[in-house]
Design a protein around this motif. Structure first.
Motif, mmCIF file in Angstrom:
data_model
loop_
_atom_site.group_PDB
_atom_site.id
_atom_site.type_symbol
_atom_site.label_atom_id
_atom_site.label_comp_id
_atom_site.label_asym_id
_atom_site.label_seq_id
_atom_site.Cartn_x
_atom_site.Cartn_y
_atom_site.Cartn_z
ATOM 1 N N LEU A 84 0.738 -1.056 -0.047
ATOM 2 C CA LEU A 84 -0.138 -0.118 0.045
ATOM 3 C C LEU A 84 1.015 1.256 0.014
ATOM 4 O O LEU A 84 0.583 2.113 -0.435
ATOM 5 C CB LEU A 84 -0.958 0.000 1.219
ATOM 6 C CG LEU A 84 -1.927 -1.112 1.283
ATOM 7 C CD1 LEU A 84 -2.511 -1.068 2.685
ATOM 8 C CD2 LEU A 84 -2.942 -0.996 0.062
ATOM 9 N N SER A 85 2.063 1.255 0.736
ATOM 10 C CA SER A 85 3.056 2.454 0.664
ATOM 11 C C SER A 85 3.543 2.511 -0.616
ATOM 12 O O SER A 85 4.160 3.689 -0.684
ATOM 13 C CB SER A 85 4.072 1.949 1.590
ATOM 14 O OG SER A 85 5.044 1.117 1.157
ATOM 15 N N GLY A 86 3.627 1.860 -1.695
ATOM 16 C CA GLY A 86 4.227 1.868 -2.834
ATOM 17 C C GLY A 86 5.762 1.768 -2.797
ATOM 18 O O GLY A 86 6.381 2.266 -3.837
ATOM 19 N N HIS A 87 6.193 1.345 -1.766
ATOM 20 C CA HIS A 87 7.598 1.110 -1.431
ATOM 21 C C HIS A 87 8.421 0.651 -2.791
ATOM 22 O O HIS A 87 7.911 -0.300 -3.474
ATOM 23 C CB HIS A 87 7.800 0.064 -0.425
ATOM 24 C CG HIS A 87 8.940 -0.058 0.214
ATOM 25 N ND1 HIS A 87 10.220 -0.247 -0.616
ATOM 26 C CD2 HIS A 87 9.856 -0.180 1.476
ATOM 27 C CE1 HIS A 87 11.545 -0.278 0.200
ATOM 28 N NE2 HIS A 87 10.785 -0.171 1.544
ATOM 29 N N SER A 88 9.627 1.422 -3.296
ATOM 30 C CA SER A 88 10.064 1.315 -4.634
ATOM 31 C C SER A 88 10.777 0.056 -4.875
ATOM 32 O O SER A 88 11.153 -0.304 -5.814
ATOM 33 C CB SER A 88 11.068 2.372 -4.687
ATOM 34 O OG SER A 88 11.852 2.393 -3.929
ATOM 35 N N LYS A 89 10.918 -0.603 -3.772
ATOM 36 C CA LYS A 89 11.692 -1.910 -4.002
ATOM 37 C C LYS A 89 10.742 -3.220 -3.980
ATOM 38 O O LYS A 89 11.277 -4.432 -4.348
ATOM 39 C CB LYS A 89 12.594 -2.367 -2.665
ATOM 40 C CG LYS A 89 13.884 -1.232 -2.607
ATOM 41 C CD LYS A 89 14.697 -1.842 -1.524
ATOM 42 C CE LYS A 89 16.068 -1.577 -2.122
ATOM 43 N NZ LYS A 89 17.188 -2.475 -1.611
ATOM 44 N N PHE A 90 9.451 -2.965 -4.079
ATOM 45 C CA PHE A 90 8.388 -4.101 -4.160
ATOM 46 C C PHE A 90 7.459 -3.860 -5.303
ATOM 47 O O PHE A 90 6.951 -2.619 -5.416
ATOM 48 C CB PHE A 90 7.791 -3.999 -2.847
ATOM 49 C CG PHE A 90 8.517 -4.218 -1.452
ATOM 50 C CD1 PHE A 90 8.536 -5.541 -1.317
ATOM 51 C CD2 PHE A 90 9.369 -3.275 -1.005
ATOM 52 C CE1 PHE A 90 9.455 -5.867 0.078
ATOM 53 C CE2 PHE A 90 10.051 -3.516 0.111
ATOM 54 C CZ PHE A 90 10.126 -4.813 0.568
ATOM 55 N N SER A 91 7.527 -4.882 -6.060
ATOM 56 C CA SER A 91 6.609 -4.754 -7.250
ATOM 57 C C SER A 91 5.598 -6.083 -7.195
ATOM 58 O O SER A 91 5.827 -7.119 -6.306
ATOM 59 C CB SER A 91 7.479 -5.085 -8.541
ATOM 60 O OG SER A 91 8.152 -6.126 -8.600
ATOM 61 N N PHE A 92 4.712 -6.020 -7.909
ATOM 62 C CA PHE A 92 3.615 -7.077 -7.945
ATOM 63 C C PHE A 92 4.027 -8.274 -8.658
ATOM 64 O O PHE A 92 4.277 -8.183 -9.714
ATOM 65 C CB PHE A 92 2.127 -6.247 -8.470
ATOM 66 C CG PHE A 92 1.253 -7.319 -8.480
ATOM 67 C CD1 PHE A 92 0.708 -7.998 -7.299
ATOM 68 C CD2 PHE A 92 0.541 -7.830 -9.445
ATOM 69 C CE1 PHE A 92 -0.217 -9.103 -7.266
ATOM 70 C CE2 PHE A 92 -0.250 -8.798 -9.679
ATOM 71 C CZ PHE A 92 -0.758 -9.495 -8.531
ATOM 72 N N GLY A 93 3.801 -9.465 -7.998
ATOM 73 C CA GLY A 93 3.861 -10.656 -8.609
ATOM 74 C C GLY A 93 3.032 -11.429 -8.128
ATOM 75 O O GLY A 93 3.071 -11.893 -6.890
ATOM 76 N N SER A 94 2.154 -12.161 -8.846
ATOM 77 C CA SER A 94 0.844 -12.789 -8.446
ATOM 78 C C SER A 94 1.310 -14.138 -7.960
ATOM 79 O O SER A 94 0.691 -14.619 -6.836
ATOM 80 C CB SER A 94 -0.207 -12.923 -9.407
ATOM 81 O OG SER A 94 0.162 -13.427 -10.383
ATOM 82 N N ASP A 95 2.379 -14.649 -8.380
ATOM 83 C CA ASP A 95 2.445 -16.021 -8.301
ATOM 84 C C ASP A 95 1.143 -16.946 -8.652
ATOM 85 O O ASP A 95 1.191 -18.126 -8.054
ATOM 86 C CB ASP A 95 3.013 -16.558 -7.127
ATOM 87 C CG ASP A 95 3.677 -17.898 -6.615
ATOM 88 O OD1 ASP A 95 4.029 -18.418 -7.875
ATOM 89 O OD2 ASP A 95 3.916 -18.077 -5.848
ATOM 90 N N SER A 96 0.429 -16.534 -9.531
ATOM 91 C CA SER A 96 -0.820 -17.257 -9.854
ATOM 92 C C SER A 96 -0.634 -18.602 -10.592
ATOM 93 O O SER A 96 0.501 -18.693 -11.345
ATOM 94 C CB SER A 96 -1.818 -16.332 -10.867
ATOM 95 O OG SER A 96 -2.784 -17.231 -11.080
ATOM 96 N N ALA A 97 -0.917 -19.764 -9.808
ATOM 97 C CA ALA A 97 -0.685 -21.047 -10.234
ATOM 98 C C ALA A 97 -1.897 -21.916 -10.480
ATOM 99 O O ALA A 97 -2.507 -22.163 -9.512
ATOM 100 C CB ALA A 97 0.344 -21.765 -9.363
#
Lengths: 336, 336
Positions: free
Chosen positions: A234-247
């Motif tokens: 939620l903070s938009g922290h620049s080191k974290f991106s979205f990766g769903s790991d949808s399997a």
């Protein structure tokens, strides 16, 4: 009706499988994302550039069959000790710049994984990858007690973070709140976050009757972990991106064999919007799902925009034999 | 051949169910134990003395059909706010002196359980039970996060331990190392220990593929918990007696519905002997499975001796449709 447009969403950790499954499920991601990083842990793992190129071709063909031409699969190479400098250079030239490291036995399709991450042969390969400007993506779990595996893997990240300062290293699908500080500690360390690890805990698997549909690796942890990861996203922290790991696992593999993995692809964007909106952080959503990945992976933003509208989405009980995350529940937003 | 005789083994926590299941599985316990405390959480819970007496009759008849006449079921009453002093006195006169308290929703068959343990009506019943010299057996779990439920329930034990100093209170199937100190803190507090909580951890459920056959409540916890509970049992600690919590669920209920419970009855004595022997604590085994229960519950020792011999026991894959603990594995000892 209220609408919302998301610019160039990226899913930086995705399982698409192959053959019929690929053809069935590709649309859930390809319609909604500009690009996705496709994991190489097929039954026949993608251990060479030729295999990666052919797999990419199959993915693009599956998209085409669905009439989708604005989705770009990002391919990754399964890291084994057999990878050579020649092969890595060839990969880089063809735009394949992500190596995926699985510790042997850590999760689905990790049988061909690395026995000893800090083995000299692996370190040599990582040195070449660093010099070529590649990205190293890691399933970071030890073979210890299931709730402690991620933390027990931290020392490996410490060594790699120090040894290869120019190699961008991605700590995949963070599940433990203690990993956040580690990611912050090294300039070259980044992470992906799944929706399920920020919205669910072990209670969803084992709190009532045992529920195989929420069983995944790394295992869902405590509410404290869940909340901490949610706040980072939620903070938009620049080191974290979205990766769903949808399997996608067929119902039978989940219920009869206890396969690990959650199929979230059909609900990702509506659930992301709902989550960020209900936490009053909607203005950070594009940072999380677009800009951060663009910066970390040095990916140009696509011109693809995805529009959602505030119209209820009823999540199906099953999609081509696969039970999706939150099956049967209703979300507030739909992809338009 | 090496043999070993156990004097009057007690299983102080057992699920026998009813009807066909009861008739099928009774032998596993009745042949090997002098007595067992039978849990009252049937589909129609044993909430009255008449129900308990009739259930005991059915158990004895099932024993008789198997030709077993030296097994004594100890009955328990399901604690509900409707229990009266008249009913409790009647129970006591008929030798039924154990009340079982389930927090509502905590486990299998707990739908009729108590919403608020410290409710005035419940406290009134416990006061009567104390004056009658009864025993209170408790499934001690909150409705919080699955790995913390037992510890979160500690405050209830603290209140009950202080409020009813003459009431013997049993903390059933201890699963968390932090509960040991609590049991030691109050003179009137005791506990049962299962074999599965001292030999297995959450890894057996979720460490590899999800394994529903090791899913139970309280959930298997960490290796630290497991080791601490094992050491308590091996020490013969006078406040801890053996209670298997063996619970037969048909394969389908485990695999399709995720029912909680482990069926250990067919292997208890051989596995107990193997566990104590391999830890060089065989001299404490009778203390754990006979003398401690005799003292805590004020039960006379039976004249029943059970002889084992050091001959391998191959654990069946299935017993009447139920998958037993360690199915397919081999133990070093058998009941002779």
């Amino acid at each position: 009706m209220e609408t919302l447009t998301l610019k160039s969403p990226f899913d930086m950790h995705l399982h698409l499988r192959d053959g019929e499954m690929l053809e069935n499920i590709i649309k859930y991601t390809a319609q909604n994302f500009a690009s996705a990083l496709v994991m190489p842990n097929l039954e026949l793992p993608i251990v060479s550039v030729d295999l990666a190129v052919a797999y990419k071709q199959r993915i693009l063909e599956a998209c085409k069959k669905q009439g989708i031409e604005d989705f770009m699969p990002l391919m990754s190479l399964y890291l084994t000790p057999s990878l050579t400098e020649v092969e890595l250079r060839k990969a880089k030239e063809l735009g394949i710049f992500i190596l995926k490291l699985y510790p042997k036995g850590a999760t689905t399709g990790s049988q061909s994984g690395v026995k000893e991450v800090l083995d000299s042969k692996i370190l040599e390969i990582l040195g070449i990858a660093e010099s070529l400007g590649m990205v190293l993506s890691i399933h970071g779990e030890s073979n210890g007690f299931v709730m402690e595996r991620e933390v027990e893997f931290h020392p490996v990240f410490e060594v790699l973070g120090k040894s290869f300062p120019k190699l961008r290293i991605i700590f995949e699908h963070l599940s433990d709140y203690r990993s956040v500080a580690l990611v912050e500690k090294y300039e070259n360390l980044f992470a992906t976050l799944t929706l399920h690890h920020m919205l669910l805990s072990l209670d969803s698997v084992a709190g009532g009757m045992l529920n195989p549909h929420y069983f995944c690796k790394p295992i869902l942890k405590t509410k404290k972990d869940q909340e901490a990861l949610l706040q980072v996203a939620l903070s938009g922290h620049s080191k974290f991106s979205f990766g769903s790991d949808s399997a996608p696992h067929l119902r039978n593999a989940k219920e009869q064999k206890g396969a690990a993995g959650i199929f979230s692809a059909p609900i990702l964007l509506p659930l992301l919007v709902q989550t960020f909106e209900s936490n009053r952080a909607l203005e950070k959503l594009e940072t999380f799902i677009s800009y951060n990945a663009s910066k970390i992976y040095q990916l140009p933003l696509s011109k693809k925009n995805v529009r959602l509208c505030k119209k209820p989405m009823i999540i199906p009980q099953e999609c081509y034999g696969v039970v999706p995350m939150l099956a049967g529940e209703t979300l507030e937003w739909s992809v338009a």
